[in-house]
Design an enzyme around this catalytic site. Sequence first.
Site, PDB file in Angstrom:
ATOM      1  N   HIS A 270       0.829  -1.215   0.000  1.00 28.76           N
ATOM      2  CA  HIS A 270       0.000   0.000   0.000  1.00 28.76           C
ATOM      3  C   HIS A 270       0.866   1.269   0.000  1.00 28.76           C
ATOM      4  O   HIS A 270       0.714   2.154  -0.847  1.00 28.76           O
ATOM      5  CB  HIS A 270      -0.874   0.039   1.258  1.00 28.76           C
ATOM      6  CG  HIS A 270      -1.588  -1.229   1.585  1.00 28.76           C
ATOM      7  ND1 HIS A 270      -2.771  -1.578   0.998  1.00 28.76           N
ATOM      8  CD2 HIS A 270      -1.291  -2.238   2.455  1.00 28.76           C
ATOM      9  CE1 HIS A 270      -3.195  -2.737   1.496  1.00 28.76           C
ATOM     10  NE2 HIS A 270      -2.310  -3.147   2.376  1.00 28.76           N
TER      11      HIS A 270
HETATM   12  C1  BDR Z   1      -2.541   0.583   5.639  1.00 21.96           C
HETATM   13  O1  BDR Z   1      -2.643   0.082   6.973  1.00 21.96           O
HETATM   14  C2  BDR Z   1      -1.380  -0.175   7.497  1.00 21.96           C
HETATM   15  O2  BDR Z   1      -1.376  -1.359   8.225  1.00 21.96           O
HETATM   16  C3  BDR Z   1      -0.424  -0.188   6.322  1.00 21.96           C
HETATM   17  O3  BDR Z   1       0.845   0.285   6.742  1.00 21.96           O
HETATM   18  C4  BDR Z   1      -1.069   0.726   5.331  1.00 21.96           C
HETATM   19  O4  BDR Z   1      -0.683   2.068   5.527  1.00 21.96           O
HETATM   20  C5  BDR Z   1      -3.296  -0.339   4.713  1.00 21.96           C
HETATM   21  O5  BDR Z   1      -4.635  -0.394   5.092  1.00 21.96           O
END
Ligand code: BDR
Length: 345
Positions: A270
Amino acid sequence: MAEQTVPLIVDVDTGIDDSLALLYLMASPEAELLGITCTAGNVTARQVATNNLAWLELCGYADVEVALGAEVPIIAPLMTTEETHGPQGIGYAELPAPTRALSSRHATQVWIDNARRRPGEITGLVTGPLTNLALAVKLEPELPRLLKRIVVMGGAFNHPGNTNPTTEWNVAVDPDAARIVFDAFSGLPEGRRPVICALDVTERIEMRPHHIAALAEACGSTPAEIIDPDDPPGRRSQASNRVVRHLSDAVRFYMEFHRLYDQGFLAHMHDPFAAAVALDPALATTRRATVDVELAGTLTRGQTVADWRGMWGREPNADIVVDTDPEEFFRRAIERVAALARRVG
Ligand code: BDR
Ligand code: CA
Protein backbone atom coordinates in the site's frame (compact mmCIF):
# COMPACT_ATOMS: atom_id res chain seq x y z
CA MET A 1 17.19 17.98 -18.44
CA ALA A 2 17.71 17.37 -14.73
CA GLU A 3 14.86 15.59 -12.99
CA GLN A 4 12.65 17.96 -11.04
CA THR A 5 13.07 17.75 -7.30
CA VAL A 6 10.02 16.83 -5.21
CA PRO A 7 10.24 18.35 -1.71
CA LEU A 8 8.36 16.07 0.68
CA ILE A 9 7.01 15.81 4.18
CA VAL A 10 6.20 12.21 4.97
CA ASP A 11 3.93 11.09 7.78
CA VAL A 12 4.11 7.40 8.60
CA ASP A 13 3.14 4.74 11.15
CA THR A 14 6.08 2.43 10.29
CA GLY A 15 4.96 -0.40 9.65
CA ILE A 16 6.34 -2.98 7.21
CA ASP A 17 5.01 -1.34 4.06
CA ASP A 18 5.77 2.15 5.44
CA SER A 19 9.37 0.87 5.74
CA LEU A 20 9.50 0.08 2.05
CA ALA A 21 7.92 3.47 1.31
CA LEU A 22 10.80 5.12 3.15
CA LEU A 23 13.33 2.98 1.26
CA TYR A 24 11.66 3.91 -2.04
CA LEU A 25 11.91 7.61 -1.20
CA MET A 26 15.52 7.42 0.01
CA ALA A 27 16.32 5.54 -3.18
CA SER A 28 14.74 8.16 -5.43
CA PRO A 29 17.13 10.95 -6.47
CA GLU A 30 14.29 13.39 -7.12
CA ALA A 31 12.90 13.06 -3.56
CA GLU A 32 13.95 15.85 -1.21
CA LEU A 33 13.06 14.58 2.26
CA LEU A 34 12.31 17.62 4.41
CA GLY A 35 10.97 15.73 7.39
CA ILE A 36 9.51 12.44 8.56
CA THR A 37 6.69 12.74 11.06
CA CYS A 38 5.51 9.86 13.21
CA THR A 39 1.99 8.94 14.12
CA ALA A 40 0.56 6.10 16.17
CA GLY A 41 -1.09 3.37 14.11
CA ASN A 42 0.47 0.06 13.24
CA VAL A 43 2.54 0.41 16.43
CA THR A 44 2.90 3.19 19.01
CA ALA A 45 4.20 6.55 17.81
CA ARG A 46 7.43 6.10 19.81
CA GLN A 47 8.09 2.73 18.19
CA VAL A 48 7.31 4.29 14.80
CA ALA A 49 9.91 6.96 15.56
CA THR A 50 12.54 4.37 16.50
CA ASN A 51 11.84 2.46 13.29
CA ASN A 52 12.12 5.59 11.16
CA LEU A 53 15.39 6.68 12.76
CA ALA A 54 16.76 3.17 12.35
CA TRP A 55 15.90 2.87 8.64
CA LEU A 56 17.29 6.35 7.90
CA GLU A 57 20.52 5.66 9.76
CA LEU A 58 20.98 2.28 8.09
CA CYS A 59 20.71 3.96 4.69
CA GLY A 60 22.93 6.94 5.49
CA TYR A 61 20.12 9.49 5.79
CA ALA A 62 20.82 10.40 9.41
CA ASP A 63 20.42 14.13 8.73
CA VAL A 64 16.70 13.99 7.85
CA GLU A 65 14.55 15.38 10.65
CA VAL A 66 12.32 12.82 12.38
CA ALA A 67 9.61 14.30 14.60
CA LEU A 68 7.24 12.64 17.01
CA GLY A 69 3.58 13.42 16.55
CA ALA A 70 0.29 12.39 18.04
CA GLU A 71 0.52 9.40 20.33
CA VAL A 72 -3.24 8.79 20.28
CA PRO A 73 -6.04 9.51 17.79
CA ILE A 74 -8.11 12.67 18.12
CA ILE A 75 -11.08 11.00 19.86
CA ALA A 76 -10.94 7.23 19.41
CA PRO A 77 -8.86 5.08 21.74
CA LEU A 78 -5.62 3.98 20.08
CA MET A 79 -5.56 0.61 18.37
CA THR A 80 -2.31 -0.90 17.09
CA THR A 81 -1.77 -4.04 15.05
CA GLU A 82 1.39 -5.93 16.02
CA GLU A 83 -0.34 -9.02 14.63
CA THR A 84 -0.02 -7.52 11.13
CA HIS A 85 3.38 -5.82 11.39
CA GLY A 86 5.25 -7.70 14.13
CA PRO A 87 6.11 -6.77 17.72
CA GLN A 88 8.18 -3.75 16.66
CA GLY A 89 6.26 -2.96 13.49
CA ILE A 90 8.97 -4.22 11.15
CA GLY A 91 8.10 -7.92 10.96
CA TYR A 92 11.05 -10.19 11.77
CA ALA A 93 13.60 -7.46 11.03
CA GLU A 94 15.90 -6.36 13.85
CA LEU A 95 17.46 -3.08 12.84
CA PRO A 96 20.47 -1.67 14.68
CA ALA A 97 19.26 0.72 17.40
CA PRO A 98 19.41 4.32 16.17
CA THR A 99 22.05 6.54 17.77
CA ARG A 100 20.48 9.95 17.28
CA ALA A 101 17.60 11.71 18.97
CA LEU A 102 14.25 12.84 17.66
CA SER A 103 13.66 16.41 16.58
CA SER A 104 12.76 18.87 19.32
CA ARG A 105 9.83 20.01 17.12
CA HIS A 106 6.42 18.38 17.23
CA ALA A 107 5.26 16.73 13.98
CA THR A 108 2.60 19.40 13.45
CA GLN A 109 5.26 22.11 13.60
CA VAL A 110 7.34 20.32 10.99
CA TRP A 111 4.36 20.36 8.63
CA ILE A 112 3.51 23.99 9.31
CA ASP A 113 7.01 25.50 9.36
CA ASN A 114 8.05 23.79 6.14
CA ALA A 115 4.83 24.67 4.33
CA ARG A 116 5.11 28.33 5.35
CA ARG A 117 8.77 28.44 4.33
CA ARG A 118 8.11 27.03 0.86
CA PRO A 119 4.50 27.88 -0.06
CA GLY A 120 3.11 25.94 -3.01
CA GLU A 121 6.18 23.72 -3.32
CA ILE A 122 5.80 20.83 -0.91
CA THR A 123 4.08 17.50 -1.47
CA GLY A 124 2.74 15.86 1.69
CA LEU A 125 2.56 12.08 1.86
CA VAL A 126 0.60 10.33 4.61
CA THR A 127 0.79 6.55 4.92
CA GLY A 128 -0.65 6.24 8.41
CA PRO A 129 -3.68 7.59 10.26
CA LEU A 130 -4.32 11.25 9.46
CA THR A 131 -3.99 12.44 13.07
CA ASN A 132 -0.92 14.65 12.65
CA LEU A 133 -2.16 16.29 9.48
CA ALA A 134 -5.57 16.98 11.06
CA LEU A 135 -3.92 18.57 14.09
CA ALA A 136 -1.64 20.63 11.87
CA VAL A 137 -4.64 21.90 9.89
CA LYS A 138 -6.33 22.93 13.13
CA LEU A 139 -3.24 24.98 14.02
CA GLU A 140 -2.74 26.39 10.50
CA PRO A 141 -5.99 26.41 8.48
CA GLU A 142 -4.06 27.68 5.44
CA LEU A 143 -2.03 24.45 5.27
CA PRO A 144 -4.08 22.93 2.43
CA ARG A 145 -3.32 26.00 0.30
CA LEU A 146 0.32 26.20 1.39
CA LEU A 147 1.06 22.67 0.24
CA LYS A 148 1.41 21.79 -3.42
CA ARG A 149 -0.64 18.64 -2.88
CA ILE A 150 -1.09 15.71 -0.53
CA VAL A 151 -1.08 12.04 -1.35
CA VAL A 152 -2.80 9.77 1.16
CA MET A 153 -2.84 6.02 1.53
CA GLY A 154 -6.21 5.32 3.05
CA GLY A 155 -9.81 4.36 2.57
CA ALA A 156 -11.76 1.76 0.64
CA PHE A 157 -14.44 2.73 -1.86
CA ASN A 158 -15.77 0.03 -4.17
CA HIS A 159 -13.78 -2.52 -2.23
CA PRO A 160 -14.04 -4.41 1.08
CA GLY A 161 -12.23 -3.05 4.11
CA ASN A 162 -9.22 -4.65 5.77
CA THR A 163 -10.10 -3.72 9.35
CA ASN A 164 -13.88 -3.97 9.45
CA PRO A 165 -16.06 -5.05 6.51
CA THR A 166 -16.14 -1.53 5.06
CA THR A 167 -13.18 0.19 6.72
CA GLU A 168 -9.51 0.51 5.85
CA TRP A 169 -6.91 0.57 8.66
CA ASN A 170 -5.53 4.13 8.44
CA VAL A 171 -8.99 5.68 8.44
CA ALA A 172 -10.35 3.17 10.98
CA VAL A 173 -7.66 4.15 13.51
CA ASP A 174 -8.62 7.83 13.42
CA PRO A 175 -11.82 8.48 11.45
CA ASP A 176 -12.29 11.90 13.05
CA ALA A 177 -8.90 13.01 11.76
CA ALA A 178 -9.76 11.77 8.28
CA ARG A 179 -13.00 13.78 8.30
CA ILE A 180 -11.10 16.92 9.37
CA VAL A 181 -8.59 16.48 6.55
CA PHE A 182 -11.18 15.84 3.83
CA ASP A 183 -13.11 18.92 5.00
CA ALA A 184 -10.03 21.12 5.20
CA PHE A 185 -8.75 20.09 1.77
CA SER A 186 -12.09 20.84 0.09
CA GLY A 187 -12.35 23.66 -2.43
CA LEU A 188 -8.92 23.18 -4.00
CA PRO A 189 -8.58 23.52 -7.76
CA GLU A 190 -7.96 20.70 -10.22
CA GLY A 191 -4.42 19.36 -9.84
CA ARG A 192 -4.22 20.38 -6.17
CA ARG A 193 -6.84 18.03 -4.72
CA PRO A 194 -5.70 15.23 -2.38
CA VAL A 195 -4.73 12.08 -4.26
CA ILE A 196 -6.17 9.07 -2.47
CA CYS A 197 -4.56 5.65 -2.79
CA ALA A 198 -7.24 3.37 -1.35
CA LEU A 199 -7.39 -0.40 -0.98
CA ASP A 200 -9.22 -0.63 -4.35
CA VAL A 201 -5.83 -0.16 -6.00
CA THR A 202 -3.22 -0.79 -3.30
CA GLU A 203 -4.41 -4.38 -2.88
CA ARG A 204 -3.38 -4.87 -6.52
CA ILE A 205 0.22 -4.05 -5.60
CA GLU A 206 1.15 -7.60 -4.66
CA MET A 207 4.73 -8.16 -3.63
CA ARG A 208 5.73 -11.81 -4.05
CA PRO A 209 8.91 -13.72 -3.17
CA HIS A 210 10.27 -13.31 -6.71
CA HIS A 211 10.33 -9.52 -6.26
CA ILE A 212 12.63 -9.83 -3.22
CA ALA A 213 14.79 -12.31 -5.15
CA ALA A 214 15.08 -9.87 -8.05
CA LEU A 215 15.99 -7.00 -5.73
CA ALA A 216 18.72 -9.09 -4.08
CA GLU A 217 20.12 -10.17 -7.42
CA ALA A 218 20.07 -6.61 -8.79
CA CYS A 219 22.21 -5.33 -5.93
CA GLY A 220 24.60 -8.28 -5.88
CA SER A 221 23.47 -9.68 -2.53
CA THR A 222 24.43 -13.32 -1.90
CA PRO A 223 23.24 -16.04 -1.57
CA ALA A 224 20.11 -15.92 -3.76
CA GLU A 225 17.32 -14.52 -1.59
CA ILE A 226 14.60 -17.13 -1.55
CA ILE A 227 11.50 -16.67 0.58
CA ASP A 228 9.93 -20.08 0.21
CA PRO A 229 6.28 -20.44 1.25
CA ASP A 230 7.22 -23.86 2.65
CA ASP A 231 9.91 -22.44 4.95
CA PRO A 232 9.14 -22.74 8.65
CA PRO A 233 7.55 -19.42 9.77
CA GLY A 234 10.08 -16.84 10.82
CA ARG A 235 13.13 -18.16 8.96
CA ARG A 236 15.71 -15.38 8.91
CA SER A 237 17.52 -14.01 5.88
CA GLN A 238 21.24 -14.68 5.41
CA ALA A 239 21.65 -11.99 2.74
CA SER A 240 25.06 -10.35 2.57
CA ASN A 241 23.45 -6.99 1.86
CA ARG A 242 22.02 -5.31 4.96
CA VAL A 243 19.10 -3.58 3.24
CA VAL A 244 18.05 -6.82 1.55
CA ARG A 245 18.45 -8.79 4.79
CA HIS A 246 16.30 -6.48 6.90
CA LEU A 247 13.73 -5.87 4.17
CA SER A 248 13.39 -9.58 3.49
CA ASP A 249 12.90 -10.31 7.21
CA ALA A 250 10.24 -7.60 7.37
CA VAL A 251 8.38 -8.65 4.23
CA ARG A 252 8.43 -12.37 5.10
CA PHE A 253 6.35 -11.56 8.20
CA TYR A 254 3.87 -9.58 6.06
CA MET A 255 3.58 -12.46 3.56
CA GLU A 256 2.92 -14.94 6.35
CA PHE A 257 0.25 -12.57 7.72
CA HIS A 258 -1.47 -12.23 4.34
CA ARG A 259 -1.49 -16.03 3.93
CA LEU A 260 -3.06 -16.39 7.37
CA TYR A 261 -5.99 -14.30 6.10
CA ASP A 262 -6.39 -16.28 2.86
CA GLN A 263 -4.87 -13.62 0.60
CA GLY A 264 -2.04 -15.80 -0.64
CA PHE A 265 1.71 -15.80 0.10
CA LEU A 266 2.19 -12.18 -0.86
CA ALA A 267 2.26 -8.74 0.72
CA HIS A 268 0.22 -5.72 -0.31
CA MET A 269 2.51 -2.73 -0.85
CA HIS A 270 0.00 0.00 0.00
CA ASP A 271 2.43 2.63 1.25
CA PRO A 272 5.30 2.25 -1.23
CA PHE A 273 2.75 2.66 -4.00
CA ALA A 274 1.53 5.93 -2.44
CA ALA A 275 5.17 7.05 -2.18
CA ALA A 276 5.70 6.33 -5.86
CA VAL A 277 2.56 8.32 -6.73
CA ALA A 278 3.76 11.23 -4.59
CA LEU A 279 6.92 11.39 -6.70
CA ASP A 280 5.17 10.76 -9.99
CA PRO A 281 1.38 11.26 -10.11
CA ALA A 282 1.42 9.98 -13.70
CA LEU A 283 1.81 6.47 -12.31
CA ALA A 284 -1.85 6.61 -11.28
CA THR A 285 -5.11 7.10 -13.12
CA THR A 286 -7.47 9.08 -10.93
CA ARG A 287 -11.13 9.98 -10.88
CA ARG A 288 -12.46 12.95 -9.00
CA ALA A 289 -15.10 12.55 -6.31
CA THR A 290 -16.42 14.10 -3.14
CA VAL A 291 -15.23 12.03 -0.21
CA ASP A 292 -16.58 11.98 3.30
CA VAL A 293 -16.06 9.74 6.29
CA GLU A 294 -18.80 7.94 8.20
CA LEU A 295 -18.48 8.82 11.88
CA ALA A 296 -21.85 7.81 13.30
CA GLY A 297 -22.42 4.31 11.92
CA THR A 298 -22.47 1.56 14.50
CA LEU A 299 -21.14 -0.95 11.96
CA THR A 300 -19.51 1.42 9.49
CA ARG A 301 -17.68 4.09 11.53
CA GLY A 302 -14.54 4.93 9.56
CA GLN A 303 -15.98 4.00 6.16
CA THR A 304 -14.89 6.32 3.37
CA VAL A 305 -17.78 7.22 1.09
CA ALA A 306 -17.22 8.63 -2.40
CA ASP A 307 -19.89 10.62 -4.18
CA TRP A 308 -18.83 10.01 -7.79
CA ARG A 309 -21.86 11.63 -9.38
CA GLY A 310 -22.30 14.85 -7.43
CA MET A 311 -25.41 13.63 -5.62
CA TRP A 312 -24.52 15.62 -2.51
CA GLY A 313 -24.17 18.81 -4.56
CA ARG A 314 -20.70 19.40 -3.11
CA GLU A 315 -17.51 20.16 -5.02
CA PRO A 316 -15.10 17.24 -5.57
CA ASN A 317 -12.46 17.19 -2.83
CA ALA A 318 -10.35 14.21 -3.88
CA ASP A 319 -8.75 12.51 -6.84
CA ILE A 320 -9.16 8.81 -6.13
CA VAL A 321 -6.71 6.43 -7.76
CA VAL A 322 -8.74 4.01 -9.86
CA ASP A 323 -6.04 2.33 -11.91
CA THR A 324 -2.29 1.82 -12.20
CA ASP A 325 0.33 -0.47 -13.69
CA PRO A 326 1.58 -2.63 -10.78
CA GLU A 327 4.38 -4.08 -12.95
CA GLU A 328 5.74 -0.60 -13.61
CA PHE A 329 5.62 0.17 -9.89
CA PHE A 330 7.64 -2.97 -9.08
CA ARG A 331 10.08 -2.24 -11.90
CA ARG A 332 10.80 1.17 -10.38
CA ALA A 333 10.87 -0.11 -6.81
CA ILE A 334 13.33 -2.90 -7.55
CA GLU A 335 15.61 -0.74 -9.69
CA ARG A 336 15.70 2.12 -7.19
CA VAL A 337 15.93 0.18 -3.93
CA ALA A 338 18.59 -2.09 -5.45
CA ALA A 339 20.75 0.94 -6.24
CA LEU A 340 20.30 2.20 -2.67
CA ALA A 341 21.06 -1.25 -1.25
CA ARG A 342 24.25 -1.47 -3.35
CA ARG A 343 25.42 1.88 -1.93
CA VAL A 344 24.65 0.83 1.67
CA GLY A 345 26.28 -2.60 1.25
C1 BDR B 1 -2.54 0.58 5.64
O1 BDR B 1 -2.64 0.08 6.97
C2 BDR B 1 -1.38 -0.18 7.50
O2 BDR B 1 -1.38 -1.36 8.22
C3 BDR B 1 -0.42 -0.19 6.32
O3 BDR B 1 0.84 0.29 6.74
C4 BDR B 1 -1.07 0.73 5.33
O4 BDR B 1 -0.68 2.07 5.53
C5 BDR B 1 -3.30 -0.34 4.71
O5 BDR B 1 -4.64 -0.39 5.09
CA1 CA C 1 1.12 2.64 7.05
